[in-house]
Design a protein around this motif. Structure first.
Motif, PDB file in Angstrom:
ATOM      1  N   ASP A 108       0.851  -1.196   0.000  1.00  0.00           N
ATOM      2  CA  ASP A 108       0.000   0.000   0.000  1.00  0.00           C
ATOM      3  C   ASP A 108       0.887   1.246   0.000  1.00  0.00           C
ATOM      4  O   ASP A 108       1.651   1.475   0.945  1.00  0.00           O
ATOM      5  CB  ASP A 108      -0.889  -0.018   1.249  1.00  0.00           C
ATOM      6  N   PRO A 109       0.812   2.085  -1.056  1.00  0.00           N
ATOM      7  CA  PRO A 109       1.689   3.276  -1.139  1.00  0.00           C
ATOM      8  C   PRO A 109       1.491   4.265   0.004  1.00  0.00           C
ATOM      9  O   PRO A 109       2.356   5.115   0.238  1.00  0.00           O
ATOM     10  CB  PRO A 109       1.294   3.913  -2.480  1.00  0.00           C
ATOM     11  N   SER A 110       0.365   4.191   0.718  1.00  0.00           N
ATOM     12  CA  SER A 110       0.132   5.141   1.814  1.00  0.00           C
ATOM     13  C   SER A 110       1.165   4.987   2.929  1.00  0.00           C
ATOM     14  O   SER A 110       1.404   5.929   3.698  1.00  0.00           O
ATOM     15  CB  SER A 110      -1.281   4.966   2.382  1.00  0.00           C
ATOM     16  N   PHE A 111       1.803   3.807   3.024  1.00  0.00           N
ATOM     17  CA  PHE A 111       2.828   3.598   4.052  1.00  0.00           C
ATOM     18  C   PHE A 111       4.076   4.448   3.792  1.00  0.00           C
ATOM     19  O   PHE A 111       4.900   4.623   4.687  1.00  0.00           O
ATOM     20  CB  PHE A 111       3.217   2.121   4.131  1.00  0.00           C
TER      21      PHE A 111
ATOM     22  N   SER B 229       8.943  -1.130   6.038  1.00  0.00           N
ATOM     23  CA  SER B 229       9.873  -0.006   6.166  1.00  0.00           C
ATOM     24  C   SER B 229      11.175  -0.330   6.868  1.00  0.00           C
ATOM     25  O   SER B 229      12.152   0.419   6.733  1.00  0.00           O
ATOM     26  CB  SER B 229       9.192   1.140   6.930  1.00  0.00           C
ATOM     27  N   ILE B 230      11.221  -1.427   7.634  1.00  0.00           N
ATOM     28  CA  ILE B 230      12.404  -1.759   8.429  1.00  0.00           C
ATOM     29  C   ILE B 230      13.164  -2.917   7.788  1.00  0.00           C
ATOM     30  O   ILE B 230      12.562  -3.919   7.385  1.00  0.00           O
ATOM     31  CB  ILE B 230      12.012  -2.143   9.872  1.00  0.00           C
TER      32      ILE B 230
ATOM     33  N   LEU C 227      13.461   5.743   1.426  1.00  0.00           N
ATOM     34  CA  LEU C 227      12.065   5.872   1.004  1.00  0.00           C
ATOM     35  C   LEU C 227      11.798   5.224  -0.355  1.00  0.00           C
ATOM     36  O   LEU C 227      10.847   4.451  -0.519  1.00  0.00           O
ATOM     37  CB  LEU C 227      11.675   7.353   0.965  1.00  0.00           C
ATOM     38  N   VAL C 228      12.634   5.514  -1.356  1.00  0.00           N
ATOM     39  CA  VAL C 228      12.354   5.029  -2.716  1.00  0.00           C
ATOM     40  C   VAL C 228      12.643   3.541  -2.875  1.00  0.00           C
ATOM     41  O   VAL C 228      12.247   2.940  -3.888  1.00  0.00           O
ATOM     42  CB  VAL C 228      13.161   5.822  -3.767  1.00  0.00           C
ATOM     43  N   PHE C 229      13.334   2.941  -1.903  1.00  0.00           N
ATOM     44  CA  PHE C 229      13.668   1.523  -2.000  1.00  0.00           C
ATOM     45  C   PHE C 229      12.840   0.655  -1.056  1.00  0.00           C
ATOM     46  O   PHE C 229      13.131  -0.523  -0.875  1.00  0.00           O
ATOM     47  CB  PHE C 229      15.157   1.313  -1.727  1.00  0.00           C
ATOM     48  N   ARG C 230      11.794   1.243  -0.453  1.00  0.00           N
ATOM     49  CA  ARG C 230      10.875   0.431   0.339  1.00  0.00           C
ATOM     50  C   ARG C 230       9.934  -0.313  -0.600  1.00  0.00           C
ATOM     51  O   ARG C 230       9.602   0.195  -1.690  1.00  0.00           O
ATOM     52  CB  ARG C 230      10.075   1.320   1.291  1.00  0.00           C
ATOM     53  N   PRO C 231       9.474  -1.500  -0.229  1.00  0.00           N
ATOM     54  CA  PRO C 231       8.571  -2.262  -1.106  1.00  0.00           C
ATOM     55  C   PRO C 231       7.366  -1.483  -1.614  1.00  0.00           C
ATOM     56  O   PRO C 231       7.026  -1.597  -2.800  1.00  0.00           O
ATOM     57  CB  PRO C 231       8.165  -3.451  -0.222  1.00  0.00           C
TER      58      PRO C 231
ATOM     59  N   PHE D   8       8.024   0.434  -4.857  1.00  0.00           N
ATOM     60  CA  PHE D   8       8.522  -0.259  -6.047  1.00  0.00           C
ATOM     61  C   PHE D   8       7.633  -0.004  -7.266  1.00  0.00           C
ATOM     62  O   PHE D   8       8.143   0.320  -8.348  1.00  0.00           O
ATOM     63  CB  PHE D   8       8.628  -1.761  -5.776  1.00  0.00           C
ATOM     64  N   LEU D   9       6.323  -0.151  -7.117  1.00  0.00           N
ATOM     65  CA  LEU D   9       5.425   0.077  -8.261  1.00  0.00           C
ATOM     66  C   LEU D   9       5.429   1.533  -8.725  1.00  0.00           C
ATOM     67  O   LEU D   9       5.614   1.791  -9.919  1.00  0.00           O
ATOM     68  CB  LEU D   9       4.007  -0.381  -7.917  1.00  0.00           C
ATOM     69  N   PRO D  10       5.239   2.522  -7.830  1.00  0.00           N
ATOM     70  CA  PRO D  10       5.251   3.914  -8.306  1.00  0.00           C
ATOM     71  C   PRO D  10       6.559   4.324  -8.977  1.00  0.00           C
ATOM     72  O   PRO D  10       6.549   5.123  -9.920  1.00  0.00           O
ATOM     73  CB  PRO D  10       5.027   4.722  -7.017  1.00  0.00           C
TER      74      PRO D  10
END
Length: 313
Positions: free
Chosen positions: A27-30, A65-66, A76-80, A83-85
């Motif tokens: 979920d991108p909201s995370f 995130s951890i 931030l950009v390498f959190r799961p 990945f899609l965005p």
């Protein structure tokens, strides 16, 4: 063993259970969660005695995130969830039928750079605690990005440099060659970026979560499994839109490339979005390896027949 790994051990035994978890974690909201809230959630879970349903948001924040080895917050950009965005526009751009070689190289460079960074940030770093990024690793990552960039643009280079005018041959290089090429480059990118793990080994644990040593055999298994899952992800993402576009162009209604391109690009985005949680779920985050398959020096130290390791992502 880290709290996040204990969660995967108890909740991620089957592909379906892992898929349900990853659908929530992506979920991108995370991505809007602050570092302070992430650390607070992780601390809260570390101090808890059991997995509680009311802590579901805390678990999702921690798992997405951890880093399970270092305990640090992932970039931030390498959190799961990112990945899609981040990868979707790069994938779509790399699939475009470019007229020149330079745009193809630029899009491939951006895609391969991002995937290399994601692979490195989410690696198993259990044997690297306290170590800084070595010049050897930097050179390896730079070489991987350079090689995969040139190889990824190879179909466009061949069409342009050889001056191919045949529509059939152009379509072959633009629609069919990228399918196995995308899968092979995704496998190669991850396998080389995380190649250091195979040389140094990774931590293995017993059933109680206690570390029993460092294993190169477990590292090879972890890297191979993750590389295969990444090949499935990018190979499928290339196959479905490209093959469909090739079929559509044979019909009278879709012979115009301007009509096919939006369909192809939109389908690439959809397929990538569907394949990310599935590819992440193919293998357990907390993998297993039998005692007889680990390094010889470890076999004499452990009594259990099955050991655990963090696969990375």
């Amino acid at each position: 063993m880290d709290t996040n790994l204990l969660y995967w051990k108890s909740h991620g035994e089957s592909v379906f259970s892992r898929l349900k978890i990853w659908v929530n974690l992506l979920d991108p909201s995370f991505l809007f969660t602050s570092d302070a809230e992430i650390q607070e959630s992780n601390t809260q879970l570390r101090n808890g005695e059991k997995f509680s349903q009311k802590d579901e948001r805390a678990w999702n924040i921690s798992l997405s995130s951890i880093h399970a080895d270092s305990g640090a917050v992932l970039p931030l950009v390498f959190r799961p969830p990112a990945f899609l965005p981040c990868a979707a526009p790069l994938v779509v751009g790399s699939f475009l039928p470019h007229r020149n070689v330079k745009p193809a190289l630029v899009w491939q460079f951006l895609l391969q750079s991002y995937t290399a960074g994601f692979n490195f940030a989410n690696r198993n770093c259990s044997s690297e605690q306290g170590k800084t990024l070595s010049p050897k690793q930097l050179l390896l990552i730079a070489g991987t990005v350079s090689y995969t960039t040139c190889a990824g643009a190879l179909p466009q280079i061949i069409v342009n440099r050889l001056g191919i005018r045949s529509l059939f041959i152009q379509n072959f290089f633009r629609f069919f060659v990228p399918v196995p090429l995308s899968a092979a480059l995704a496998f190669f990118n991850l396998f080389t970026v995380r190649g250091e793990e195979c040389q140094t080994g990774i931590q293995v644990f017993d059933s109680n979560g206690n570390s029993v040593g460092i294993s190169k055999a477990a590292a090879e298994k972890a890297v191979r499994e993750t590389a295969l899952s990444r090949a499935v992800l990018f190979g499928t993402t290339a196959a479905v839109p490209n093959l469909l576009a090739s079929v559509l162009q044979r019909t009278r209604l879709f012979q115009n490339a301007l009509v096919v391109a939006p369909i192809r690009n939109g389908l690439a985005f959809v397929v990538l979005g569907l394949m990310i949680p599935l590819s992440f779920s193919l293998y357990p985050q907390l993998g297993t390896i039998r005692k007889e398959n680990v390094d010889k020096d470890l076999q004499a130290k452990v009594a259990e027949e099955q050991l655990f390791y963090h696969r990375g992502l």
